[in-house]
Design an enzyme around this catalytic site. Sequence first.
Site, PDB file in Angstrom:
ATOM      1  N   ASP A  13      19.104   2.175   5.960  1.00  0.00           N
ATOM      2  CA  ASP A  13      18.558   2.542   7.255  1.00  0.00           C
ATOM      3  C   ASP A  13      19.365   1.761   8.303  1.00  0.00           C
ATOM      4  O   ASP A  13      20.160   0.885   7.959  1.00  0.00           O
ATOM      5  CB  ASP A  13      17.081   2.152   7.300  1.00  0.00           C
ATOM      6  CG  ASP A  13      16.481   2.305   8.676  1.00  0.00           C
ATOM      7  OD1 ASP A  13      16.609   3.391   9.260  1.00  0.00           O
ATOM      8  OD2 ASP A  13      15.893   1.332   9.173  1.00  0.00           O
ATOM      9  N   LYS A  54      11.983  11.002  15.814  1.00  0.00           N
ATOM     10  CA  LYS A  54      11.205  10.468  16.928  1.00  0.00           C
ATOM     11  C   LYS A  54      10.167  11.453  17.484  1.00  0.00           C
ATOM     12  O   LYS A  54       9.102  11.042  17.936  1.00  0.00           O
ATOM     13  CB  LYS A  54      12.134   9.960  18.024  1.00  0.00           C
ATOM     14  CG  LYS A  54      13.109   8.873  17.545  1.00  0.00           C
ATOM     15  CD  LYS A  54      12.408   7.780  16.737  1.00  0.00           C
ATOM     16  CE  LYS A  54      13.397   6.759  16.174  1.00  0.00           C
ATOM     17  NZ  LYS A  54      12.765   5.912  15.145  1.00  0.00           N
ATOM     18  N   HIS A  57       7.391  11.114  15.218  1.00  0.00           N
ATOM     19  CA  HIS A  57       6.784   9.796  15.440  1.00  0.00           C
ATOM     20  C   HIS A  57       5.736   9.892  16.560  1.00  0.00           C
ATOM     21  O   HIS A  57       4.607   9.388  16.425  1.00  0.00           O
ATOM     22  CB  HIS A  57       7.885   8.794  15.805  1.00  0.00           C
ATOM     23  CG  HIS A  57       7.432   7.371  15.861  1.00  0.00           C
ATOM     24  ND1 HIS A  57       8.129   6.346  15.263  1.00  0.00           N
ATOM     25  CD2 HIS A  57       6.371   6.776  16.469  1.00  0.00           C
ATOM     26  CE1 HIS A  57       7.524   5.200  15.497  1.00  0.00           C
ATOM     27  NE2 HIS A  57       6.444   5.436  16.239  1.00  0.00           N
TER      28      HIS A  57
END
Length: 270
Positions: A13, A54, A57
């Site tokens: 990551d 995102k 998210h």
Amino acid sequence: MSSKERIKAVIFDWAGTVIDYGCFAPMHAFIQTFEEAGVPITDREARVPMGLLKWDHIHAILQMERVETAWITKYGTQAVKEDIDRLYVRFEAILMESLKTYTDPIPGALETVEQLRNAGLAIGSTTGYTASMMAVIVPEAKRKGYSPDCLVTSDEVKAGRPYPYMIFRNLVELGIYPPKAVVKVGDTVSDIQEGRNAGVWTVAILLGSSELGLTQAEVESLHPDELAERMNQTRLIFEQAGADYIIGSIAQLPLVIEELERSGLERGTR
């Protein structure tokens, strides 16, 4: 010795794992976005879905019971796709302004990557960031010494984490097979889920992680007992997520790889 099973690639990551100690760039942007929308969120609420694409998210934050209730109180109805789209546009603008300043390598990361490369391993990467976000990060990280062999972003595949597609794309690009010869390293639950779904080994890192959520200065100033307690709480989160290995810092990764190779890359019951 030549017949020994070897690890062929490590897929990292980015934020909270190799750069951006504590993964603070996205957290600050999420908090500011929701603050501006009149529905403030806590640090923890901002962090729980970390590692996802995102847009996903933001959707996940809005589905949290407390946040959902606060949103309904503010707007009279549940958030819909158009609300998420609007929040995302603002989030991306805030994030893009600050991304460049959150690209410092986490201590031990550059040395670890160099050690793995010297051992003949390929270095891949996946991220919850989009390609446009990584266009800001990649040159800065490279200037500071980090440049993986492969990068796949969450908007370059059908679906981001926890789906395994970014890892699969890395394996294709790097020419690596089988999955058991690959290690996925990350700092969030979604990193571990991504790795498990891809059938690769998973390693979670505690120090510098989004899950631990501390700056380097906070880690260094905390009383050892308090730090140990926080690390143990984070370890439990990763254990429940099913991580194969949990390490204190990225510098311990080569030891994990040695242990895997000694075991012949054979997986016991997980």
